[in-house]
Design a protein around this motif. Structure first.
Motif, PDB file in Angstrom:
ATOM      1  N   PRO A   1       0.838  -1.207   0.000  1.00 50.76           N
ATOM      2  CA  PRO A   1       0.000   0.000   0.000  1.00 50.76           C
ATOM      3  C   PRO A   1       0.874   1.260   0.000  1.00 50.76           C
ATOM      4  N   PRO A   2       0.317   2.405  -0.439  1.00 47.92           N
ATOM      5  CA  PRO A   2       1.162   3.575  -0.719  1.00 47.92           C
ATOM      6  C   PRO A   2       2.016   4.072   0.445  1.00 47.92           C
ATOM      7  N   ALA A   3       1.512   4.038   1.680  1.00 46.08           N
ATOM      8  CA  ALA A   3       2.328   4.555   2.793  1.00 46.08           C
ATOM      9  C   ALA A   3       3.568   3.682   2.978  1.00 46.08           C
ATOM     10  N   GLN A   4       3.378   2.353   2.826  1.00 51.48           N
ATOM     11  CA  GLN A   4       4.516   1.446   3.002  1.00 51.48           C
ATOM     12  C   GLN A   4       5.473   1.536   1.813  1.00 51.48           C
ATOM     13  N   ALA A   5       4.926   1.735   0.612  1.00 53.01           N
ATOM     14  CA  ALA A   5       5.780   1.910  -0.575  1.00 53.01           C
ATOM     15  C   ALA A   5       6.576   3.214  -0.443  1.00 53.01           C
ATOM     16  N   ARG A   6       5.911   4.257   0.036  1.00 48.32           N
ATOM     17  CA  ARG A   6       6.589   5.545   0.206  1.00 48.32           C
ATOM     18  C   ARG A   6       7.761   5.408   1.189  1.00 48.32           C
ATOM     19  N   ASP A   7       7.520   4.710   2.323  1.00 45.17           N
ATOM     20  CA  ASP A   7       8.589   4.538   3.318  1.00 45.17           C
ATOM     21  C   ASP A   7       9.764   3.749   2.737  1.00 45.17           C
ATOM     22  N   LEU A   8       9.417   2.721   1.969  1.00 47.72           N
ATOM     23  CA  LEU A   8      10.460   1.898   1.343  1.00 47.72           C
ATOM     24  C   LEU A   8      11.321   2.754   0.406  1.00 47.72           C
ATOM     25  N   PHE A   9      10.680   3.598  -0.384  1.00 47.95           N
ATOM     26  CA  PHE A   9      11.430   4.449  -1.318  1.00 47.95           C
ATOM     27  C   PHE A   9      12.247   5.499  -0.560  1.00 47.95           C
ATOM     28  N   SER A  10      11.665   6.081   0.481  1.00 47.10           N
ATOM     29  CA  SER A  10      12.457   7.120   1.157  1.00 47.10           C
ATOM     30  C   SER A  10      13.630   6.505   1.924  1.00 47.10           C
ATOM     31  N   ASN A  11      13.474   5.269   2.446  1.00 52.81           N
ATOM     32  CA  ASN A  11      14.626   4.591   3.074  1.00 52.81           C
ATOM     33  C   ASN A  11      15.713   4.273   2.051  1.00 52.81           C
ATOM     34  N   SER A  12      15.322   4.239   0.781  1.00 53.54           N
ATOM     35  CA  SER A  12      16.264   3.862  -0.285  1.00 53.54           C
ATOM     36  C   SER A  12      16.783   5.102  -1.014  1.00 53.54           C
ATOM     37  N   THR A  13      16.546   6.269  -0.421  1.00 53.23           N
ATOM     38  CA  THR A  13      16.871   7.579  -1.025  1.00 53.23           C
ATOM     39  C   THR A  13      16.371   7.695  -2.467  1.00 53.23           C
ATOM     40  N   LEU A  14      15.210   7.099  -2.713  1.00 58.91           N
ATOM     41  CA  LEU A  14      14.535   7.267  -4.009  1.00 58.91           C
ATOM     42  C   LEU A  14      13.475   8.354  -3.807  1.00 58.91           C
ATOM     43  N   THR A  15      13.973   9.562  -3.580  1.00 61.19           N
ATOM     44  CA  THR A  15      13.093  10.653  -3.159  1.00 61.19           C
ATOM     45  C   THR A  15      12.042  10.990  -4.215  1.00 61.19           C
ATOM     46  N   ALA A  16      12.445  10.961  -5.485  1.00 61.58           N
ATOM     47  CA  ALA A  16      11.483  11.321  -6.540  1.00 61.58           C
ATOM     48  C   ALA A  16      10.314  10.336  -6.540  1.00 61.58           C
ATOM     49  N   LEU A  17      10.613   9.058  -6.264  1.00 65.08           N
ATOM     50  CA  LEU A  17       9.551   8.046  -6.275  1.00 65.08           C
ATOM     51  C   LEU A  17       8.644   8.224  -5.061  1.00 65.08           C
ATOM     52  N   SER A  18       9.241   8.482  -3.898  1.00 62.15           N
ATOM     53  CA  SER A  18       8.374   8.648  -2.718  1.00 62.15           C
ATOM     54  C   SER A  18       7.526   9.907  -2.862  1.00 62.15           C
ATOM     55  N   ASP A  19       8.101  10.968  -3.444  1.00 65.00           N
ATOM     56  CA  ASP A  19       7.308  12.192  -3.669  1.00 65.00           C
ATOM     57  C   ASP A  19       6.150  11.914  -4.630  1.00 65.00           C
ATOM     58  N   ASP A  20       6.430  11.069  -5.621  1.00 66.34           N
ATOM     59  CA  ASP A  20       5.450  10.796  -6.669  1.00 66.34           C
ATOM     60  C   ASP A  20       4.175  10.151  -6.115  1.00 66.34           C
ATOM     61  N   ILE A  21       4.300   9.398  -5.008  1.00 68.38           N
ATOM     62  CA  ILE A  21       3.103   8.702  -4.505  1.00 68.38           C
ATOM     63  C   ILE A  21       2.558   9.331  -3.223  1.00 68.38           C
ATOM     64  N   GLN A  22       3.163  10.439  -2.821  1.00 65.96           N
ATOM     65  CA  GLN A  22       2.731  11.078  -1.566  1.00 65.96           C
ATOM     66  C   GLN A  22       1.226  11.389  -1.576  1.00 65.96           C
ATOM     67  N   ASP A  23       0.728  11.845  -2.725  1.00 69.67           N
ATOM     68  CA  ASP A  23      -0.690  12.204  -2.792  1.00 69.67           C
ATOM     69  C   ASP A  23      -1.587  10.978  -2.543  1.00 69.67           C
ATOM     70  N   HIS A  24      -1.147   9.815  -3.037  1.00 63.77           N
ATOM     71  CA  HIS A  24      -1.931   8.586  -2.815  1.00 63.77           C
ATOM     72  C   HIS A  24      -1.976   8.229  -1.333  1.00 63.77           C
ATOM     73  N   VAL A  25      -0.874   8.521  -0.628  1.00 64.50           N
ATOM     74  CA  VAL A  25      -0.811   8.177   0.800  1.00 64.50           C
ATOM     75  C   VAL A  25      -1.940   8.878   1.549  1.00 64.50           C
ATOM     76  N   SER A  26      -2.174  10.145   1.170  1.00 63.62           N
ATOM     77  CA  SER A  26      -3.181  10.920   1.910  1.00 63.62           C
ATOM     78  C   SER A  26      -4.607  10.460   1.599  1.00 63.62           C
ATOM     79  N   HIS A  27      -4.777   9.618   0.577  1.00 67.30           N
ATOM     80  CA  HIS A  27      -6.130   9.156   0.229  1.00 67.30           C
ATOM     81  C   HIS A  27      -6.450   7.764   0.760  1.00 67.30           C
TER      82      HIS A  27
END
Ligand SMILES: Cc1cc2nc3c(=O)[nH]c(=O)nc-3n(C[C@H](O)[C@H](O)[C@H](O)COP(=O)(O)OP(=O)(O)OC[C@H]3O[C@@H](n4cnc5c(N)ncnc54)[C@H](O)[C@@H]3O)c2cc1C
Length: 337
Positions: A167-193
């Motif tokens: 799910p998006p919050a867990q995917a976002r955390d995985l990307f930010s732990n991997s310094t894939l900032t552009a990817l975590s930013d890309d799904i941030q909006d989904h996290v809030s939904h």
């Protein structure tokens, strides 16, 4: 994207995070094309939100209640891989209108895992390599490949491509732990939904008489109630009912104790159904990431420069069949390039 020889595609190693419907779909479709696939799953077994809890006399479906098979490709996929792990649910479906009256839902073929929802993902996972109880914490670049690092510090791989179906919050955390900032930013909006859902299953030794087996309610606490025992292959001594709270009520009670939550949900159930009996047993489960309310449904995401894909229900309609559509769309895209 996948190198071809004249004869066969070169076997490429692919890691998948998550063994719900999306992860299993991606794994099996890639394996059909001779790719080497490993699924990493943080829980004890596969299934994700197609979940069941063990209870007296069997189990109850605490997450997804049923699924549709509208896409012929989904039907063909299940025929190839799921065997007899699922079947039609001919329960009577009704919904409540604002006056409080009940109306029947239009007839539609609806399916469930037999004898429990997890049967289908267990069935699908027999042909997949699932490494359970492994929570992936980060992806680490290794030349042009990826190593998967779990929360115990263990590394797996290398892999040529990674598909994330969390799910998006867990995917976002995985990307930010991997310094894939552009990817975590890309799904941030989904996290809030993403919306939470409190689920409570209640057992009545004496079967209840109700006009419907599955009911979409107009109630400030409950949005859905279903007679789990009316599904095929369930134990029929007494009745288990599954109650799902509305997203708003679930959000307001995110930190309320399970005891208080189940008491409030049972009271609402009695009001909705007119039943005065008290349940003999109950069990509650809080889904923090139950469903997405996002209007943006791109189907899937593929980040070519990283060889990372994202699939899951939240990218494609928010249901079991949406998870299949998302993962099969991603795999078709990967194989086409
Ligand atoms: C209460 C409820 C009722 C629902 N009712 C219905 C319904 O009636 N009909 C319907 O069609 N759909 C329903 N749904 C939605 C349906 O369950 C989902 O659409 C579908 O199961 C999503 O599949 P998925 O593979 O996309 O995600 P998931 O099933 O969530 O799978 C993701 C997996 O990733 C794993 N994971 C996450 N992070 C990591 C990590 N870091 N490392 C390793 N593993 C990780 C998780 O443990 C999980 O197993 C319901 C959902 C809920 C919660």
């Amino acid at each position: 994207m996948f190198n071809q020889t004249d004869q066969m595609p070169v076997i490429r190693r692919i890691a998948i995070v998550g063994s719900g419907m999306a992860g299993l779909t991606a794994a099996l479709l890639l394996r059909e094309q001779h790719h080497e696939v490993t699924i990493f799953e943080k829980s004890r077994g596969p299934g994700g939100r197609m979940a069941a809890k063990r209870v007296k006399g069997g189990s109850v479906d605490i997450g997804a209640q049923y699924f549709t098979i509208r896409n012929p490709a989904f039907s063909a996929f299940l025929s190839r891989h799921a065997g007899d792990s699922f079947g039609p649910w001919s329960g009577r479906f009704g919904y409540q209108i604002s006056s409080g009256q009940w109306e029947p839902f239009p007839q539609e073929a609806r399916y469930v895992g037999v004898p429990r929802m997890t049967a289908i993902t267990r069935g699908l996972s027999t042909a997949a390599d699932v490494q359970a109880q492994t929570r992936i914490d980060s992806l680490v670049r290794h030349d042009r490949q990826w190593l998967m690092k779990d929360t115990e510090g263990e590394s797996y791989g290398p892999f040529d491509a990674v598909i994330v179906t969390a799910p998006p919050a867990q995917a976002r955390d995985l990307f930010s732990n991997s310094t894939l900032t552009a990817l975590s930013d890309d799904i941030q909006d989904h996290v809030s939904h993403i919306q939470p859902c409190w689920a409570t299953a209640v057992y009545f030794q004496q079967a209840l008489e109700q006009p419907y087996d599955a009911m979409r309610c107009q109630n400030p606490v409950l949005e859905w109630i279903a007679n789990n025992t009316s599904k095929p292959g369930r134990d029929d001594s007494g009745q288990w009912w599954v109650l799902h709270a509305t997203p708003q009520w679930s959000r307001e009670h995110e930190n309320t104790s399970a005891d208080k939550v189940s008491a409030a949900m049972v009271e609402a159930f009695q009001k909705v159904t007119g039943v005065s009996a008290c349940p003999d047993e109950w069990i509650s489960h809080r889904w923090l990431y139950a469903k997405s309310s996002s209007a943006e449904q791109p189907g899937f995401r593929w980040y070519d420069e990283h060889c990372i894909g994202l699939a899951g229900d939240w990218l494609s309609g928010g249901r079991v069949e949406g998870a299949f559509d998302s993962a099969s769309g991603l795999v078709a895209h990967m194989l086409a390039d």
